[in-house]
Motif scaffolding. Structure first.
Motif, mmCIF file in Angstrom:
data_model
loop_
_atom_site.group_PDB
_atom_site.id
_atom_site.type_symbol
_atom_site.label_atom_id
_atom_site.label_comp_id
_atom_site.label_asym_id
_atom_site.label_seq_id
_atom_site.Cartn_x
_atom_site.Cartn_y
_atom_site.Cartn_z
ATOM 1 N N ASP A 258 0.840 -1.196 0.000
ATOM 2 C CA ASP A 258 0.000 0.000 0.000
ATOM 3 C C ASP A 258 0.877 1.248 0.000
ATOM 4 O OD1 ASP A 258 -2.236 1.610 0.125
ATOM 5 O OD2 ASP A 258 -2.257 1.595 2.315
ATOM 6 N N VAL A 259 1.495 1.523 -1.158
ATOM 7 C CA VAL A 259 2.352 2.705 -1.272
ATOM 8 C C VAL A 259 1.526 3.861 -1.812
ATOM 9 C CG1 VAL A 259 4.442 1.350 -1.614
ATOM 10 C CG2 VAL A 259 3.110 2.037 -3.593
ATOM 11 N N GLY A 260 1.955 5.065 -1.524
ATOM 12 C CA GLY A 260 1.244 6.247 -1.985
ATOM 13 C C GLY A 260 1.653 6.652 -3.386
ATOM 14 N N THR A 261 1.050 7.753 -3.858
ATOM 15 C CA THR A 261 1.292 8.230 -5.218
ATOM 16 C C THR A 261 2.754 8.585 -5.442
ATOM 17 O OG1 THR A 261 -0.953 9.104 -5.317
ATOM 18 C CG2 THR A 261 0.608 9.961 -6.913
ATOM 19 N N GLU A 262 3.342 9.325 -4.516
ATOM 20 C CA GLU A 262 4.725 9.770 -4.690
ATOM 21 C C GLU A 262 5.680 8.586 -4.736
ATOM 22 O OE1 GLU A 262 5.529 12.609 -1.630
ATOM 23 O OE2 GLU A 262 4.233 14.144 -2.498
ATOM 24 N N GLU A 263 5.458 7.580 -3.892
ATOM 25 C CA GLU A 263 6.317 6.399 -3.858
ATOM 26 C C GLU A 263 6.168 5.599 -5.151
ATOM 27 O OE1 GLU A 263 9.169 3.902 -2.127
ATOM 28 O OE2 GLU A 263 8.499 5.914 -1.640
ATOM 29 N N MET A 264 4.929 5.485 -5.647
ATOM 30 C CA MET A 264 4.708 4.751 -6.892
ATOM 31 C C MET A 264 5.355 5.475 -8.062
ATOM 32 S SD MET A 264 3.494 1.941 -7.924
ATOM 33 C CE MET A 264 3.879 1.379 -9.574
ATOM 34 N N GLU A 265 5.299 6.784 -8.072
ATOM 35 C CA GLU A 265 5.945 7.550 -9.141
ATOM 36 C C GLU A 265 7.460 7.360 -9.099
ATOM 37 O OE1 GLU A 265 4.552 11.528 -8.582
ATOM 38 O OE2 GLU A 265 2.762 11.211 -9.831
ATOM 39 N N ARG A 266 8.008 7.260 -7.892
ATOM 40 C CA ARG A 266 9.452 7.012 -7.760
ATOM 41 C C ARG A 266 9.811 5.646 -8.321
ATOM 42 N NH1 ARG A 266 12.634 4.123 -5.035
ATOM 43 N NH2 ARG A 266 10.994 3.225 -3.740
ATOM 44 N N ILE A 267 8.973 4.647 -8.025
ATOM 45 C CA ILE A 267 9.219 3.288 -8.533
ATOM 46 C C ILE A 267 9.147 3.276 -10.058
ATOM 47 C CG2 ILE A 267 8.291 0.930 -8.615
ATOM 48 C CD1 ILE A 267 7.310 1.397 -5.706
ATOM 49 N N GLU A 268 8.124 3.939 -10.610
ATOM 50 C CA GLU A 268 7.975 3.992 -12.069
ATOM 51 C C GLU A 268 9.154 4.706 -12.717
ATOM 52 O OE1 GLU A 268 3.838 4.296 -13.954
ATOM 53 O OE2 GLU A 268 3.598 5.366 -12.064
ATOM 54 N N ALA A 269 9.579 5.824 -12.115
ATOM 55 C CA ALA A 269 10.714 6.580 -12.666
ATOM 56 C C ALA A 269 11.996 5.756 -12.631
ATOM 57 C CB ALA A 269 10.901 7.877 -11.882
ATOM 58 N N ASN A 270 12.138 4.947 -11.606
ATOM 59 C CA ASN A 270 13.329 4.098 -11.473
ATOM 60 C C ASN A 270 13.316 2.962 -12.497
ATOM 61 O OD1 ASN A 270 15.748 3.115 -10.152
ATOM 62 N ND2 ASN A 270 14.462 1.504 -9.283
ATOM 63 N N LEU A 271 12.121 2.422 -12.775
ATOM 64 C CA LEU A 271 12.014 1.281 -13.692
ATOM 65 C C LEU A 271 12.027 1.695 -15.168
ATOM 66 C CD1 LEU A 271 9.281 -0.918 -11.932
ATOM 67 C CD2 LEU A 271 11.719 -1.405 -12.086
ATOM 68 N N ALA A 272 11.530 2.902 -15.470
ATOM 69 C CA ALA A 272 11.321 3.323 -16.866
ATOM 70 C C ALA A 272 12.558 3.184 -17.760
ATOM 71 C CB ALA A 272 10.787 4.747 -16.904
ATOM 72 N N PRO A 273 13.719 3.756 -17.380
ATOM 73 C CA PRO A 273 14.885 3.639 -18.278
ATOM 74 C C PRO A 273 15.376 2.199 -18.423
ATOM 75 C CG PRO A 273 15.508 4.660 -16.181
ATOM 76 C CD PRO A 273 14.024 4.569 -16.199
ATOM 77 N N LYS A 274 15.285 1.421 -17.357
ATOM 78 C CA LYS A 274 15.721 0.021 -17.415
ATOM 79 C C LYS A 274 14.760 -0.791 -18.285
ATOM 80 C CE LYS A 274 17.543 0.506 -12.720
ATOM 81 N NZ LYS A 274 17.391 0.123 -11.311
ATOM 82 N N LEU A 275 13.493 -0.450 -18.193
ATOM 83 C CA LEU A 275 12.469 -1.141 -18.974
ATOM 84 C C LEU A 275 12.679 -0.918 -20.467
ATOM 85 C CD1 LEU A 275 9.912 -2.818 -18.276
ATOM 86 C CD2 LEU A 275 8.597 -0.726 -18.502
ATOM 87 N N GLU A 276 13.053 0.314 -20.817
ATOM 88 C CA GLU A 276 13.266 0.647 -22.226
ATOM 89 C C GLU A 276 14.466 -0.096 -22.805
ATOM 90 O OE1 GLU A 276 13.480 4.714 -24.901
ATOM 91 O OE2 GLU A 276 12.712 4.790 -22.848
ATOM 92 N N LYS A 277 15.468 -0.356 -21.963
ATOM 93 C CA LYS A 277 16.644 -1.115 -22.419
ATOM 94 C C LYS A 277 16.285 -2.580 -22.658
ATOM 95 C CE LYS A 277 20.513 1.509 -20.488
ATOM 96 N NZ LYS A 277 21.654 1.459 -19.519
ATOM 97 N N ILE A 278 15.446 -3.118 -21.757
ATOM 98 C CA ILE A 278 15.074 -4.537 -21.873
ATOM 99 C C ILE A 278 14.134 -4.749 -23.057
ATOM 100 C CG2 ILE A 278 13.908 -6.459 -20.710
ATOM 101 C CD1 ILE A 278 14.752 -5.156 -18.036
ATOM 102 N N PHE A 279 13.138 -3.856 -23.184
ATOM 103 C CA PHE A 279 12.144 -3.991 -24.257
ATOM 104 C C PHE A 279 12.222 -2.758 -25.164
ATOM 105 C CE2 PHE A 279 10.310 -6.672 -20.907
ATOM 106 C CZ PHE A 279 9.952 -7.804 -21.623
ATOM 107 N N PRO A 280 12.987 -2.811 -26.247
ATOM 108 C CA PRO A 280 13.087 -1.664 -27.168
ATOM 109 C C PRO A 280 11.706 -1.283 -27.712
ATOM 110 C CG PRO A 280 14.747 -3.324 -27.669
ATOM 111 C CD PRO A 280 13.832 -3.941 -26.656
ATOM 112 N N LYS A 281 11.432 0.003 -27.752
ATOM 113 C CA LYS A 281 10.096 0.478 -28.121
ATOM 114 C C LYS A 281 9.711 0.135 -29.559
ATOM 115 C CE LYS A 281 9.410 4.220 -24.809
ATOM 116 N NZ LYS A 281 9.113 5.643 -24.618
ATOM 117 N N ASP A 282 10.704 -0.048 -30.433
ATOM 118 C CA ASP A 282 10.380 -0.361 -31.817
ATOM 119 C C ASP A 282 9.918 -1.808 -31.995
ATOM 120 O OD1 ASP A 282 12.949 -1.167 -31.086
ATOM 121 O OD2 ASP A 282 13.618 -1.259 -33.175
#
Length: 797
Positions: free
Chosen positions: A569-593
């Motif tokens: 049960d994390v709040g909005t700010e904590e979830m945004e931090r998690i998403e921001a942390n995962l986003a660049p790593k996610l893009e490396k694993i799964f190329p957008k093209d």
């Protein structure tokens, strides 16, 4: 409009009401009966509040996910953390207990220790087969110990799904049928079947069972809302009637007021049923809100009636003057209050739209009810006696008015200094406010189901599903080994995030296939290599068709994959931090093209919705301020008066916001409502005071000082009475077990208390200090409408 709100209109209306009182009263009874029949259409919400509009990007992604994989919030989990479970008697009882749920048509699937299957390699022909983990229903202690060792040490596939390795907690999963999970049938199953069965098992075997999952949480949470509505209504009626009686010392006046607001409550429920709106956490507070807001209407009307009786002793004339002299002012104050609520209807959130529409409709209906019921019932009753009028000259009230007058006349510097200090401290506090998007934060902490939520967060890292949808952009793309490896990397990232549980996906199945190929050796629980792929991966499709647990983690085309994890049960700010942390790593694993990857799920939608809602509510508050400012401009036709009237109403809002920052109360759907509600109500006092002030100015030949003090004495008592009722009335919400409702009650009460002080001290002080700049007819032009007619005009009529 001006003609409609003119003195002549109200004078004519008074005659119509008093001449046709019997017909009008019968009409009220008829409307009440009609709305009473609409109660059958009331229904409680069986889903979480979706705070986002349907066409929002996040909602579109979620609907896309549901189309491919169906409802994701259909899992109920039961867990036991007790070593005595692994004895022949209790383990058999636990397995039989779980099996008993398979007979219910509401259940789609049950997964427990007794239902587990092992994947085993078979020869001639070479194949994988699912074989029961527990082969016999009766077993010895030695066999039970073997099962326990094998479960916790040789079946990593089931970790997080059936057991928690860190504490050896065991859980079972009940999958409710997706087509009933958001219907009353879900509630019937949870309340009438699941809860009694669990309690009986606990009592018989002396084992504590923890139960959770979104269907279970939502059911008990909505049950709490239903229970609290009754408590709120009774508590609001009790406290407001006691305060009303304390002020008026009249059973007759108290009875008449309670009659008006009780009819108002019946209308509130009827309007909800008529519009087919669901009862949510927000709409549930409307009936008690009707009581709290209705009583001030009664105070103004009855107080004026008794003043008129004391002045000339003519009942008919007094009732006519109540309608003529107070009706317009009371309408204006109710319109501004309704406008504060109506701004919610202009937001894009369905939840807020419904709340705004129903609340504003009920406030206007309540004004009509109070005006008609009070005047008509009093017209049939004997004239009030002297003892009913004693409260008008109480010494303590006189002392209170004397104190206010002294402060305004002689201590304006103290008032201004205090206001500036409050403003500075409030601004400091505002900078510390946080935004919370927690789905569980407002739930009652003392309940058993909330304690069970905490248990599952500690043992299994959460109960709120977070879904990751992966689009490989080609058919059968999910089963390609490179895709599975990418998914494995993503799952490793998710496992490294403390707020998320161990993910479940087709990857787990692929790993288990390799382990089975190597005769169940747990060290081979890993993805097959390129060489192993040819003779292992072909079994995945057939295994998936046999396995009810995993069949929904890849769509029928093989293009889309789903990774499910559970979040704390994390709040909005904590979830945004998690998403921001995962986003660049996610893009490396799964190329957008080559891939499209998106996060979705009910928990994420609620968090995104909270942030969206904060913006919408900020907009609605700004709109409420603008509307009321325009109303003041139309009413007084003076820019300076607009500024003067807004200052004592905005300062309490800033103070409350600062207080939230210092107390650590976050901005969330329930607390952001405070500002619009409080502003819409507190400005009523300003309208009453300025309307009287404008009248006094004219009769006192534009002498500001005399007019301000006369207005303070005339309206101060009623403002004090109504603010006291509102303070204690909203305090009723603090008995709620819901954190948001409790915060709403406390914050609105606090805001209205300071708004009363601001309107009784700061507003008249500003008028006196700005005496020279506003003490002329040019600055204060003739108002667009006369809210309070003068005695001379009444006599002329």
């Amino acid at each position: 409009m001006e003609k409609l709100l003119s003195f002549g209109f109200w004078n004519a209306l008074a005659g119509v009401i008093l001449r046709n009182r019997a017909i009008i009263f019968l009409t009220i009874i008829g409307i009440t009966v009609f709305l009473g029949f609409q109660w059958k259409n009331m229904r409680f919400s069986y889903t979480e509040a979706n705070l986002l509009p349907d066409d929002h990007e996040v909602n579109i992604k979620y609907q896309d996910f549901l189309e491919k994989f169906g409802e994701e919030g259909n899992l109920i989990v039961m867990a036991i953390k007790d070593s005595s479970l692994f004895t022949p008697k209790k383990l058999k009882a636990w397995n039989d207990f779980n099996d008993s749920f398979k007979q219910y048509e509401e259940i789609d699937l049950v997964v427990s220790i007794g239902d587990l299957k092992k994947l085993e390699k078979k020869e001639n022909p070479a194949r994988f087969e699912l074989v029961p983990f527990i082969k016999d229903s009766s077993f010895t202690q030695k066999q039970v110990s073997k099962y326990k060792y094998e479960l916790f040490n040789k079946l990593p596939f089931y970790e997080g799904l059936v057991y928690s390795k860190k504490s050896q907690t065991v859980q079972s999963a009940l999958y409710i049928k997706k087509d009933i999970v958001n219907t009353p049938l879900r509630k019937k199953f949870v309340v009438e079947v699941l809860q009694p069965e669990v309690e009986a098992f606990e009592k018989e075997h002396n084992i504590d069972i923890k139960v959770s999952g979104m269907p279970y949480i939502r059911t008990l949470n909505s049950q709490n809302i239903m229970d609290e509505i009754q408590i709120f209504i009774l508590a609001a009626l009790l406290i407001t009637s006691l305060i009303f009686f304390f002020f008026f010392r009249s059973f007759r006046a108290t009875f008449i007021s309670m009659t008006a607001v009780i009819i108002g409550v019946m209308w509130a429920f009827g309007i909800l049923g008529l519009l087919r709106y669901e009862i949510t956490v927000l709409t549930a507070i409307i009936p008690p809100l009707v009581i709290v807001i209705g009583i001030p209407n009664c105070i103004f009307l009855i107080n004026k009636y008794q003043q008129e009786i004391k002045k000339h002793g003519n009942k008919a004339k007094s009732l006519q003057r109540v309608i003529t002299k107070v009706g317009n002012a009371t309408l204006m104050t109710n319109v501004t209050t309704a406008a504060g609520f109506a701004t919610f209807a202009l937001t894009e959130s369905k939840l807020l739209k419904e709340f705004g529409i129903v609340a504003s409709l009920n406030i206007i209906a309540l004004f009509i009810l109070c005006l008609l019921v009070i005047t008509i019932i009093y017209s049939y009753m004997p004239q009030p006696k002297e003892r009913h009028l004693k409260h008008l000259g109480k010494r303590w009230i006189e002392r209170l008015v004397d104190w206010m007058e002294d402060m305004v006349k002689n201590r304006r510097v103290t008032i201004y200094f205090s206001s500036v200090i409050i403003l500075i401290v409030s601004i400091i506090g505002i900078y510390t406010i946080k935004v919370s998007g927690s789905l569980l934060e407002d739930m009652p902490k003392s309940t058993g189901f909330y304690k069970d939520i905490v248990f599952f967060e500690n043992e299994f890292d959460g109960v709120m599903p977070l879904e990751i949808l992966i689009d490989t952009k080609r058919k059968q793309g999910v089963l390609k080994l490179p895709t599975l490896r990418r998914m494995e990397k993503l799952q490793e990232l998710l496992e490294e995030t403390p707020e998320l549980s161990k993910p479940i996906s087709i990857v787990s199945l692929a790993k288990y296939s390799k382990q089975a190929f190597y005769n169940g050796n747990p060290k081979y629980y890993q993805l097959p290599s390129s060489q192993e792929r040819n003779f292992i991966l072909p079994y995945l499709k057939s295994f998936e068709s046999e396995s009810d647990v995993m069949k929904s983690y890849i769509d029928s085309t093989g293009q889309y994959a789903r990774i499910t994890t559970f979040m704390k049960d994390v709040g909005t700010e904590e979830m945004e931090r998690i998403e921001a942390n995962l986003a660049p790593k996610l893009e490396k694993i799964f190329p957008k093209d080559r891939y499209d990857v998106s996060f979705t799920g009910k928990a994420l939608i609620f968090q995104k919705g909270t942030k969206y809602l904060v913006w919408n509510l900020t907009f609605s508050l700004g709109l409420a301020v603008l509307l009321i400012a325009l109303f003041m401009a139309w009413m007084f036709r003076s820019f300076k008066m607009i500024i003067i009237s807004l200052i004592p109403n905005l300062l309490p809002l800033l103070m409350t916001a600062g207080l939230m920052g210092f107390l650590g109360v976050p901005i969330k759907p329930s607390t952001i409502l405070v500002f619009s509600i409080a502003f819409g109500i507190s400005v009523d006092d300003t309208i009453h005071f300025l309307a009287k002030y404008r009248q006094e100015l004219k009769s006192n030949h534009w002498r500001i000082r005399k007019s301000v003090l006369a207005s303070l004495r005339e309206t101060g008592v009623s403002m004090f009475y109504t603010s006291t009722v509102l303070f204690f009335g909203f305090s009723v919400f603090m008995i709620s077990s819901f954190g948001g409702t409790k915060a709403l009650g406390g914050l609105v009460s606090t805001t209205l208390l300071f708004a009363m002080l601001a309107n009784l001290l700061l507003l008249p002080s500003l008028l006196l200090s700005l005496e020279r700049s506003i003490a002329n007819k040019k600055t204060l032009k003739e108002p667009a409408l006369k809210i309070i007619p003068s005695d001379e005009e009444l006599e002329e009529e």
